[in-house]
Design an enzyme around this catalytic site. Structure first.
Site, PDB file in Angstrom:
ATOM      1  N   SER A 122       0.820  -1.211   0.000  1.00 29.62           N
ATOM      2  CA  SER A 122       0.000   0.000   0.000  1.00 29.62           C
ATOM      3  C   SER A 122       0.854   1.262   0.000  1.00 29.62           C
ATOM      4  CB  SER A 122      -0.885   0.040   1.242  1.00 29.62           C
ATOM      5  OG  SER A 122      -1.798  -1.015   1.225  1.00 29.62           O
ATOM      6  N   HIS A 143      -0.523  -2.006  -7.592  1.00 34.22           N
ATOM      7  CA  HIS A 143      -1.378  -1.715  -6.440  1.00 34.22           C
ATOM      8  C   HIS A 143      -2.855  -1.787  -6.827  1.00 34.22           C
ATOM      9  CE1 HIS A 143      -2.901   1.382  -3.351  1.00 34.22           C
ATOM     10  NE2 HIS A 143      -2.805   0.205  -2.771  1.00 34.22           N
ATOM     11  N   GLU A 155      -2.876   0.809  -9.860  1.00 32.49           N
ATOM     12  CA  GLU A 155      -1.780   1.779  -9.884  1.00 32.49           C
ATOM     13  C   GLU A 155      -0.471   0.996 -10.047  1.00 32.49           C
ATOM     14  OE1 GLU A 155      -1.723   3.726  -6.110  1.00 32.49           O
ATOM     15  OE2 GLU A 155      -0.728   5.506  -6.903  1.00 32.49           O
ATOM     16  N   ASN A 194      -2.612   6.261  -2.188  1.00 30.61           N
ATOM     17  CA  ASN A 194      -2.649   6.230  -0.734  1.00 30.61           C
ATOM     18  C   ASN A 194      -2.199   7.527  -0.084  1.00 30.61           C
ATOM     19  OD1 ASN A 194      -4.011   3.994   0.166  1.00 30.61           O
ATOM     20  ND2 ASN A 194      -2.323   2.658  -0.396  1.00 30.61           N
TER      21      ASN A 194
HETATM   22  N1  LIG Z   1      -6.879  -4.061   2.420  1.00 30.24           N
HETATM   23  C1  LIG Z   1      -6.807  -3.154   1.461  1.00 30.24           C
HETATM   24  O1  LIG Z   1      -7.750  -2.390   1.194  1.00 30.24           O
HETATM   25  C2  LIG Z   1      -5.563  -3.048   0.625  1.00 30.24           C
HETATM   26  C3  LIG Z   1      -5.622  -2.318  -0.578  1.00 30.24           C
HETATM   27  C4  LIG Z   1      -4.478  -2.266  -1.395  1.00 30.24           C
HETATM   28  C5  LIG Z   1      -3.309  -2.902  -0.980  1.00 30.24           C
HETATM   29  N2  LIG Z   1      -3.268  -3.590   0.214  1.00 30.24           N
HETATM   30  C6  LIG Z   1      -2.012  -4.264   0.582  1.00 30.24           C
HETATM   31  O2  LIG Z   1      -2.134  -5.641   0.208  1.00 30.24           O
HETATM   32  C7  LIG Z   1      -1.369  -6.444   1.114  1.00 30.24           C
HETATM   33  C8  LIG Z   1      -2.281  -7.475   1.751  1.00 30.24           C
HETATM   34  O3  LIG Z   1      -3.309  -6.806   2.468  1.00 30.24           O
HETATM   35  P1  LIG Z   1      -4.643  -7.562   2.925  1.00 30.24           P
HETATM   36  O4  LIG Z   1      -5.605  -6.508   3.282  1.00 30.24           O
HETATM   37  O5  LIG Z   1      -4.974  -8.622   1.938  1.00 30.24           O
HETATM   38  O6  LIG Z   1      -4.108  -8.272   4.276  1.00 30.24           O
HETATM   39  P2  LIG Z   1      -4.696  -9.570   5.007  1.00 30.24           P
HETATM   40  O7  LIG Z   1      -4.235  -9.468   6.420  1.00 30.24           O
HETATM   41  O8  LIG Z   1      -6.129  -9.757   4.702  1.00 30.24           O
HETATM   42  O9  LIG Z   1      -3.904 -10.777   4.268  1.00 30.24           O
HETATM   43  C9  LIG Z   1      -2.518 -10.986   4.350  1.00 30.24           C
HETATM   44  C10 LIG Z   1      -2.263 -12.470   4.150  1.00 30.24           C
HETATM   45  O10 LIG Z   1      -0.853 -12.692   3.983  1.00 30.24           O
HETATM   46  C11 LIG Z   1      -0.536 -13.906   4.644  1.00 30.24           C
HETATM   47  N3  LIG Z   1       0.912 -13.921   4.894  1.00 30.24           N
HETATM   48  C12 LIG Z   1       1.614 -13.197   5.789  1.00 30.24           C
HETATM   49  N4  LIG Z   1       2.929 -13.465   5.662  1.00 30.24           N
HETATM   50  C13 LIG Z   1       3.052 -14.387   4.657  1.00 30.24           C
HETATM   51  C14 LIG Z   1       4.152 -15.050   4.036  1.00 30.24           C
HETATM   52  N5  LIG Z   1       5.404 -14.823   4.427  1.00 30.24           N
HETATM   53  N6  LIG Z   1       3.906 -15.921   3.028  1.00 30.24           N
HETATM   54  C15 LIG Z   1       2.640 -16.162   2.610  1.00 30.24           C
HETATM   55  N7  LIG Z   1       1.553 -15.541   3.154  1.00 30.24           N
HETATM   56  C16 LIG Z   1       1.768 -14.676   4.158  1.00 30.24           C
HETATM   57  C17 LIG Z   1      -1.404 -13.904   5.899  1.00 30.24           C
HETATM   58  O11 LIG Z   1      -1.539 -15.208   6.440  1.00 30.24           O
HETATM   59  C18 LIG Z   1      -2.714 -13.345   5.351  1.00 30.24           C
HETATM   60  O12 LIG Z   1      -3.566 -14.363   4.870  1.00 30.24           O
HETATM   61  C19 LIG Z   1      -0.726  -5.475   2.101  1.00 30.24           C
HETATM   62  O13 LIG Z   1       0.544  -5.120   1.643  1.00 30.24           O
HETATM   63  C20 LIG Z   1      -1.678  -4.290   2.070  1.00 30.24           C
HETATM   64  O14 LIG Z   1      -1.068  -3.095   2.505  1.00 30.24           O
HETATM   65  C21 LIG Z   1      -4.378  -3.694   1.009  1.00 30.24           C
END
Ligand SMILES: NC(=O)c1ccc[n+]([C@@H]2O[C@H](COP(=O)([O-])OP(=O)(O)OC[C@H]3O[C@@H](n4cnc5c(N)ncnc54)[C@H](O)[C@@H]3O)[C@@H](O)[C@H]2O)c1
Length: 293
Positions: A122, A143, A155, A194
């Site tokens: 993010s 992104h 993005e 962001n």
């Molecule tokens: N939530 C949003 O709106 C959003 C939007 C854009 C980008 N993001 C980015 O996307 C990424 C994921 O966010 P999310 O909301 O899906 O989080 P989330 O917590 O829902 O999911 C993260 C997942 O990654 C897994 N994980 C952690 N370490 C790991 C590893 N070493 N190997 C494999 N799996 C692993 C966890 O078990 C979990 O299932 C982050 O970088 C976040 O900043 C989130």
């Protein structure tokens, strides 16, 4: 760089990873979804199933296309084995720089040298994530926004070393997935989206924190006065308050000043395990702010 992409590896089966896997599968790619345990993978698959069902029910996707997409997605907890066969990797693990760097070091060792490695971070700088990775010129920011199957704008962020070839492969992949892109040309934390959304969402949370307005009224202003589809407080609940707290804290530390600083209410809600829609409650009680998909 890989001219032809067939196998896409998505690492992280949470909110974003499961959605990105679905988008790639709907785009016709074979997808392997990797996470740390079978339970998380099962939850990711259930989320995909639910989203595909809603798309079919609303007439946005045919039943056969949905079944085909579902059949293209496999899961595993064996990252190294899955990395060996991948033509493109998209990382969507927890927003933690150490965790992402450790993963990219592993991907650098396990993937073919021509494979593009994309991160869905993010706000971290792409070059920082790429630091421990063999051949950082293939690392790029991709992104997606939440929920990926519905949000068609992606993005794309260039790291300091990202090659033109990596950008080209990324463009082709996203076009095949029917996504539009905007290009962030400098490797700055928070990119375009962001920096905009965190400034707005933290100010909205501050209005609630200071008792100036309810979440409903803050969101009403954004929707009815500014024409936003969704208010900033509902957006925070949808994104996940734990993720929003990490993102705003990191941006605030990097840029200084107040514009990205999270108000105390955000950490308080996270401490109470009120992560937003994904845990059933956040600023709102019962995830009622969820997009009607
Ligand atoms: N939530 C949003 O709106 C959003 C939007 C854009 C980008 N993001 C980015 O996307 C990424 C994921 O966010 P999310 O909301 O899906 O989080 P989330 O917590 O829902 O999911 C993260 C997942 O990654 C897994 N994980 C952690 N370490 C790991 C590893 N070493 N190997 C494999 N799996 C692993 C966890 O078990 C979990 O299932 C982050 O970088 C976040 O900043 C989130």
């Amino acid at each position: 760089m890989s001219a032809e992409i067939r196998e896409v590896l998505v690492v992280g089966a949470g909110l974003m990873g499961s959605g990105i896997a679905q988008v790639a599968a709907q785009g016709g790619f074979q997808v392997t979804l990797v996470d740390t345990g079978e339970e998380v993978l099962a939850r990711g698959l259930a989320r995909i199933e639910d989203s595909l069902t809603r798309l079919v029910r609303s007439g946005r996707l045919g039943e056969v296309a949905a079944a085909d997409a579902r059949a293209r997605i496999g899961t595993t907890t064996d990252l190294v084995e899955a990395a060996r066969g991948a033509d493109l990797v998209i990382e969507a693990i927890v927003e933690d720089l150490d965790a992402k760097q450790a993963l990219f070091a592993k991907l650098g060792d396990s993937c073919r040298p021509d494979v593009v490695l994309a991160t869905n971070t993010s706000q971290f700088q792409i070059s920082r994530i790429a630091e421990p990775c063999e051949r950082p010129e293939r690392v790029i920011g991709v992104h997606f926004s939440n929920p990926p199957p519905l949000m068609t704008l992606v993005e794309v962020i260039l790291g300091d070393h990202t090659s033109e070839a990596a950008l080209e492969v990324t463009r082709e992949f996203l076009a095949a997935c029917d996504r539009e892109i905007v290009l962030c040309r400098k490797d700055v934390p928070g990119f375009i989206s962001n920096r905009l959304s965190t400034a707005l969402c933290m100010e909205a949370a501050r209005l609630v924190d200071e008792g100036i307005a309810t979440p409903e009224d803050v969101d009403k202003v954004a929707r009815l006065m500014y024409g936003h589809k969704m208010g900033p407080i509902a957006t925070l609940d949808l994104a996940g308050l734990d993720t929003a707290l990490r993102v705003s804290t990191a941006l605030s530390e990097h840029y200084g000043g107040d514009r990205f600083t999270p108000p105390p209410i955000l950490a308080q809600l996270v401490e109470q395990s009120r992560y937003g829609n994904k845990s059933g409650a956040g600023f709102y009680e019962n995830g009622s702010s969820q997009l009607a998909v």
